[in-house]
Motif scaffolding. Structure first.
Motif, PDB file in Angstrom:
ATOM      1  N   ALA A 206      -3.273   0.872 -13.884  1.00  0.00           N
ATOM      2  CA  ALA A 206      -4.348   0.303 -13.069  1.00  0.00           C
ATOM      3  C   ALA A 206      -3.837  -0.084 -11.685  1.00  0.00           C
ATOM      4  CB  ALA A 206      -4.956  -0.906 -13.774  1.00  0.00           C
ATOM      5  N   MET A 207      -2.638  -0.657 -11.634  1.00  0.00           N
ATOM      6  CA  MET A 207      -2.060  -1.033 -10.341  1.00  0.00           C
ATOM      7  C   MET A 207      -1.782   0.189  -9.483  1.00  0.00           C
ATOM      8  SD  MET A 207       0.487  -3.995 -11.803  1.00  0.00           S
ATOM      9  CE  MET A 207       1.237  -4.490 -10.278  1.00  0.00           C
ATOM     10  N   LEU A 208      -1.307   1.276 -10.122  1.00  0.00           N
ATOM     11  CA  LEU A 208      -1.068   2.509  -9.371  1.00  0.00           C
ATOM     12  C   LEU A 208      -2.362   3.016  -8.745  1.00  0.00           C
ATOM     13  CD1 LEU A 208       0.589   5.115  -8.627  1.00  0.00           C
ATOM     14  CD2 LEU A 208      -0.243   6.047 -10.799  1.00  0.00           C
ATOM     15  N   VAL A 209      -3.422   3.086  -9.533  1.00  0.00           N
ATOM     16  CA  VAL A 209      -4.696   3.621  -9.042  1.00  0.00           C
ATOM     17  C   VAL A 209      -5.242   2.749  -7.908  1.00  0.00           C
ATOM     18  CG1 VAL A 209      -7.100   4.069  -9.661  1.00  0.00           C
ATOM     19  CG2 VAL A 209      -5.257   4.738 -11.227  1.00  0.00           C
ATOM     20  N   ILE A 210      -5.243   1.444  -8.110  1.00  0.00           N
ATOM     21  CA  ILE A 210      -5.834   0.534  -7.126  1.00  0.00           C
ATOM     22  C   ILE A 210      -5.048   0.550  -5.817  1.00  0.00           C
ATOM     23  CG2 ILE A 210      -6.252  -1.909  -6.622  1.00  0.00           C
ATOM     24  CD1 ILE A 210      -6.869  -2.162  -9.691  1.00  0.00           C
ATOM     25  N   TYR A 211      -3.719   0.417  -5.918  1.00  0.00           N
ATOM     26  CA  TYR A 211      -2.919   0.375  -4.691  1.00  0.00           C
ATOM     27  C   TYR A 211      -2.858   1.734  -3.993  1.00  0.00           C
ATOM     28  CZ  TYR A 211      -1.417  -4.350  -5.842  1.00  0.00           C
ATOM     29  OH  TYR A 211      -1.392  -5.696  -6.112  1.00  0.00           O
ATOM     30  N   SER A 212      -2.943   2.827  -4.752  1.00  0.00           N
ATOM     31  CA  SER A 212      -2.966   4.151  -4.122  1.00  0.00           C
ATOM     32  C   SER A 212      -4.262   4.357  -3.347  1.00  0.00           C
ATOM     33  CB  SER A 212      -2.808   5.242  -5.186  1.00  0.00           C
ATOM     34  OG  SER A 212      -1.541   5.178  -5.799  1.00  0.00           O
ATOM     35  N   ILE A 213      -5.379   3.969  -3.954  1.00  0.00           N
ATOM     36  CA  ILE A 213      -6.667   4.070  -3.249  1.00  0.00           C
ATOM     37  C   ILE A 213      -6.642   3.224  -1.978  1.00  0.00           C
ATOM     38  CG2 ILE A 213      -9.117   3.434  -3.382  1.00  0.00           C
ATOM     39  CD1 ILE A 213      -9.038   4.269  -6.330  1.00  0.00           C
ATOM     40  N   TRP A 218      -6.964   2.838   3.597  1.00  0.00           N
ATOM     41  CA  TRP A 218      -6.698   2.022   4.780  1.00  0.00           C
ATOM     42  C   TRP A 218      -6.243   2.861   5.960  1.00  0.00           C
ATOM     43  CZ3 TRP A 218      -3.622  -2.758   2.516  1.00  0.00           C
ATOM     44  CH2 TRP A 218      -4.467  -3.451   1.645  1.00  0.00           C
ATOM     45  N   LYS A 219      -5.365   3.846   5.696  1.00  0.00           N
ATOM     46  CA  LYS A 219      -4.895   4.655   6.841  1.00  0.00           C
ATOM     47  C   LYS A 219      -5.929   5.690   7.280  1.00  0.00           C
ATOM     48  CE  LYS A 219      -2.102   8.060   4.255  1.00  0.00           C
ATOM     49  NZ  LYS A 219      -2.441   9.302   4.949  1.00  0.00           N
ATOM     50  N   MET A 220      -6.992   5.855   6.484  1.00  0.00           N
ATOM     51  CA  MET A 220      -8.109   6.670   6.931  1.00  0.00           C
ATOM     52  C   MET A 220      -9.110   5.846   7.737  1.00  0.00           C
ATOM     53  SD  MET A 220      -8.665   8.966   3.463  1.00  0.00           S
ATOM     54  CE  MET A 220      -9.805  10.146   4.182  1.00  0.00           C
ATOM     55  N   ALA A 221      -8.974   4.513   7.664  1.00  0.00           N
ATOM     56  CA  ALA A 221      -9.823   3.622   8.449  1.00  0.00           C
ATOM     57  C   ALA A 221      -9.156   3.218   9.753  1.00  0.00           C
ATOM     58  CB  ALA A 221     -10.161   2.372   7.633  1.00  0.00           C
ATOM     59  N   VAL A 222      -7.853   2.927   9.669  1.00  0.00           N
ATOM     60  CA  VAL A 222      -7.056   2.514  10.838  1.00  0.00           C
ATOM     61  C   VAL A 222      -5.771   3.323  10.808  1.00  0.00           C
ATOM     62  CG1 VAL A 222      -5.834   0.604  11.946  1.00  0.00           C
ATOM     63  CG2 VAL A 222      -8.036   0.196  10.828  1.00  0.00           C
ATOM     64  N   PRO A 223      -5.314   3.877  11.928  1.00  0.00           N
ATOM     65  CA  PRO A 223      -4.095   4.706  11.916  1.00  0.00           C
ATOM     66  C   PRO A 223      -2.910   3.982  11.299  1.00  0.00           C
ATOM     67  CG  PRO A 223      -5.208   4.894  14.033  1.00  0.00           C
ATOM     68  CD  PRO A 223      -5.925   3.814  13.270  1.00  0.00           C
ATOM     69  N   ALA A 224      -2.094   4.730  10.540  1.00  0.00           N
ATOM     70  CA  ALA A 224      -0.928   4.138   9.879  1.00  0.00           C
ATOM     71  C   ALA A 224       0.019   3.503  10.888  1.00  0.00           C
ATOM     72  CB  ALA A 224      -0.194   5.209   9.062  1.00  0.00           C
ATOM     73  N   GLU A 225       0.117   4.093  12.085  1.00  0.00           N
ATOM     74  CA  GLU A 225       0.993   3.518  13.111  1.00  0.00           C
ATOM     75  C   GLU A 225       0.523   2.134  13.524  1.00  0.00           C
ATOM     76  OE1 GLU A 225      -0.559   6.397  13.320  1.00  0.00           O
ATOM     77  OE2 GLU A 225       1.032   7.906  13.129  1.00  0.00           O
ATOM     78  N   THR A 226      -0.792   1.961  13.603  1.00  0.00           N
ATOM     79  CA  THR A 226      -1.342   0.649  13.965  1.00  0.00           C
ATOM     80  C   THR A 226      -1.063  -0.368  12.868  1.00  0.00           C
ATOM     81  OG1 THR A 226      -3.124   1.722  15.211  1.00  0.00           O
ATOM     82  CG2 THR A 226      -3.437  -0.592  14.607  1.00  0.00           C
ATOM     83  N   LEU A 227      -1.262   0.031  11.621  1.00  0.00           N
ATOM     84  CA  LEU A 227      -0.997  -0.864  10.495  1.00  0.00           C
ATOM     85  C   LEU A 227       0.481  -1.226  10.426  1.00  0.00           C
ATOM     86  CD1 LEU A 227      -3.250   0.838   7.799  1.00  0.00           C
ATOM     87  CD2 LEU A 227      -3.696  -1.318   8.976  1.00  0.00           C
ATOM     88  N   ALA A 228       1.358  -0.258  10.714  1.00  0.00           N
ATOM     89  CA  ALA A 228       2.797  -0.527  10.704  1.00  0.00           C
ATOM     90  C   ALA A 228       3.169  -1.560  11.761  1.00  0.00           C
ATOM     91  CB  ALA A 228       3.571   0.766  10.938  1.00  0.00           C
ATOM     92  N   GLY A 229       2.483  -1.519  12.883  1.00  0.00           N
ATOM     93  CA  GLY A 229       2.767  -2.489  13.943  1.00  0.00           C
ATOM     94  C   GLY A 229       2.300  -3.886  13.608  1.00  0.00           C
ATOM     95  N   LEU A 230       1.496  -4.030  12.560  1.00  0.00           N
ATOM     96  CA  LEU A 230       0.974  -5.348  12.170  1.00  0.00           C
ATOM     97  C   LEU A 230       1.645  -5.883  10.913  1.00  0.00           C
ATOM     98  CD1 LEU A 230      -2.844  -4.612  12.676  1.00  0.00           C
ATOM     99  CD2 LEU A 230      -1.325  -5.825  14.243  1.00  0.00           C
ATOM    100  N   PHE A 231       2.839  -5.338  10.575  1.00  0.00           N
ATOM    101  CA  PHE A 231       3.454  -5.692   9.294  1.00  0.00           C
ATOM    102  C   PHE A 231       3.792  -7.177   9.198  1.00  0.00           C
ATOM    103  CE2 PHE A 231       7.301  -5.413  11.776  1.00  0.00           C
ATOM    104  CZ  PHE A 231       8.201  -6.245  11.147  1.00  0.00           C
ATOM    105  N   ALA A 232       3.969  -7.845  10.331  1.00  0.00           N
ATOM    106  CA  ALA A 232       4.310  -9.270  10.290  1.00  0.00           C
ATOM    107  C   ALA A 232       3.096 -10.146  10.012  1.00  0.00           C
ATOM    108  CB  ALA A 232       4.962  -9.689  11.614  1.00  0.00           C
ATOM    109  N   ASP A 233       1.905  -9.576  10.067  1.00  0.00           N
ATOM    110  CA  ASP A 233       0.682 -10.349   9.860  1.00  0.00           C
ATOM    111  C   ASP A 233      -0.259  -9.556   8.960  1.00  0.00           C
ATOM    112  OD1 ASP A 233      -1.610 -11.856   9.947  1.00  0.00           O
ATOM    113  OD2 ASP A 233      -1.527 -12.236  12.099  1.00  0.00           O
ATOM    114  N   SER A 234      -0.162  -9.791   7.653  1.00  0.00           N
ATOM    115  CA  SER A 234      -0.982  -9.039   6.698  1.00  0.00           C
ATOM    116  C   SER A 234      -2.464  -9.295   6.899  1.00  0.00           C
ATOM    117  CB  SER A 234      -0.577  -9.406   5.267  1.00  0.00           C
ATOM    118  OG  SER A 234       0.770  -9.080   5.037  1.00  0.00           O
TER     119      SER A 234
END
Length: 423
Positions: A206-213, A218-234
């Motif tokens: 269940a954790m695999l399915v949920i976290y994979s989705i 998320w990276k289809m909503a916001v670019p992965a590069e942008t999310l990576a730049g926000l790693f200090a603030d979840s």
């Protein structure tokens, strides 16, 4: 953080961690639970299949892991609660709130397993509803061009695969790590072995399915590069996704989810550490008397001691030292999983003919190699370069403290024998 470590291949990191080593560990635990059905799994399995002294050291490392997770989660929850209610960024305020979290969940755990499990279920339901909902929204209504599901699992080359997977697998293990905590409820289950065995696979999958989705959406909503730049603030990272799909009056929800997620992790870890220490006390590897139960069948002294340890760490290591907690928990988690896999290998070698035992040991051995590789990359490629090799130093200190506990137990046993002889 996973996007920072693995980029576009974040979902692949989760998938690889699921198969190696987490699924192999799950099947190993299924085998071991049938033969040693008791709370405090790492300690119990190591004592039966490895060596009593190794069990003391590894069981102690597991207790340290659990009691280190609780203040870490309390500090993270406090940090985002301050953000949610506009309480500023004062470290002192965060420490006071984190201390309050510790005391609240100490009282909850003292009220018994049923209360602990019900609260954990409610907090988990809220967390998963938001994570899964935002992930599905990203997949159904993508906002980033040329990002698909298949591309999340296809590296451009083997170099890019190892560069992304190595550091990312450690965080993938973190995301999937709590699946084995159900073993601490084995003594309360009506059909202990079957219930706990099923829970391992169901929870992990269940954790695999949920976290994979979530990772794909998320990276289809916001670019992965942008999310990576926000790693200090979840909260900001989740907020950037939520702002695409949620109305403005619900944008506080991601921050609340981080708070409840941290509280849930605190709750589960405190319970797990207390149950493991309880088993060690019952077996004589911690001072006797700590295993005493209150009227709700909870090891009250150990619950209070675990809380006090957490409070001490909160005030000694505030949220600015969060990497210290990551390293302590990472190395103790890997030591625990190594102990489980070694126990399984030793068990099959003892209980089956050599050809069959060797065949059954192939995947656990590969999983062991994977964990060793993850431990290597955790030391050589930390998220913060200032903490180079720090995780290894933490592991050495923790193992040394386990040896000190062994010496203390030996002296305690000799003193007890001397008193018996004199009497």
């Amino acid at each position: 953080l996973l996007y920072t470590l693995s980029g576009e291949l974040a979902p692949l990191s989760i998938l690889v961690a699921y198969f190696f080593p987490m699924m192999v560990i799950a099947f190993s635990l299924i085998y071991l639970v049938r033969r040693a059905p008791a709370a405090g799994g790492v300690f119990v399995f190591s004592k039966r299949y490895l060596h009593p002294r190794a069990a003391t050291i590894l069981g102690w490392a597991y207790v340290i892991m659990c009691f280190s997770v609780t203040p870490m989660c309390a500090l993270v929850g406090a940090l985002y609660l301050q953000s949610l209610f506009g309480l500023g960024e004062s470290a002192l305020t965060g420490q006071l709130i984190a201390s309050g979290f510790m005391l609240v969940f100490m009282v909850l755990n003292l009220r018994g397993v049923e209360a602990t499990a019900k609260v954990a279920l409610c907090l988990l339901a809220l967390e998963l509803a938001v994570l899964l909902g935002l992930g599905m929204a990203g997949i159904i209504d993508p906002q980033v061009e040329n990002v698909g599901v298949l591309g999340s699992y296809l590296p451009e080359s083997m170099d890019s695969f190892w560069t992304a997977i190595g550091p990312g697998m450690l965080f993938g293990m973190w995301m999937l790590a709590q699946f084995d905590s159900s073993i601490n409820f084995i003594e309360e289950a009506r059909t202990p072995v079957r219930t706990i065995q099923r829970s391992f696979l169901l929870t992990l999958t269940a954790m695999l399915v949920i976290y994979s989705i979530a990772a794909i959406g998320w990276k289809m909503a916001v670019p992965a590069e942008t999310l990576a730049g926000l790693f200090a603030d979840s909260a900001q990272a989740l907020g950037s996704i939520a702002s695409v799909y949620l109305p403005s009056w619900l944008l506080w929800l991601p921050t609340l989810v981080i708070v409840t997620s941290a509280c849930n992790c605190l709750n589960i870890s405190l319970n797990a550490g207390v149950r493991a220490a309880y088993r060690m006390s019952r077996e004589g590897d911690l001072p006797s008397g700590l295993e005493r139960l209150n009227r709700r069948q909870v090891p009250a002294w150990l619950t209070v001691i675990g809380t006090l340890c957490g409070l001490a760490m909160i005030w000694a290591k505030p949220v600015t030292e969060l990497q210290w907690y990551y390293d302590v928990v990472s190395i103790t988690m890997m030591l625990s999983y190594v102990a489980m896999l070694l126990s399984f290998i030793r068990a099959v070698l003892r209980e089956h003919a050599l050809p069959k035992a060797l065949l059954l040991s192939v995947l656990p051995t590969l999983a062991l190699a994977t964990i060793v590789y993850i431990a290597y990359t955790a030391g050589t490629q930390p998220a913060d370069p200032a903490y180079l090799y720090h995780v290894w130093y933490c592991g050495a200190v923790i193992l040394a403290s386990g040896v000190v506990l062994l010496v203390y137990n030996r002296l305690r046993q000799r003193a007890s024998l001397s008193r018996s002889a004199l009497s």
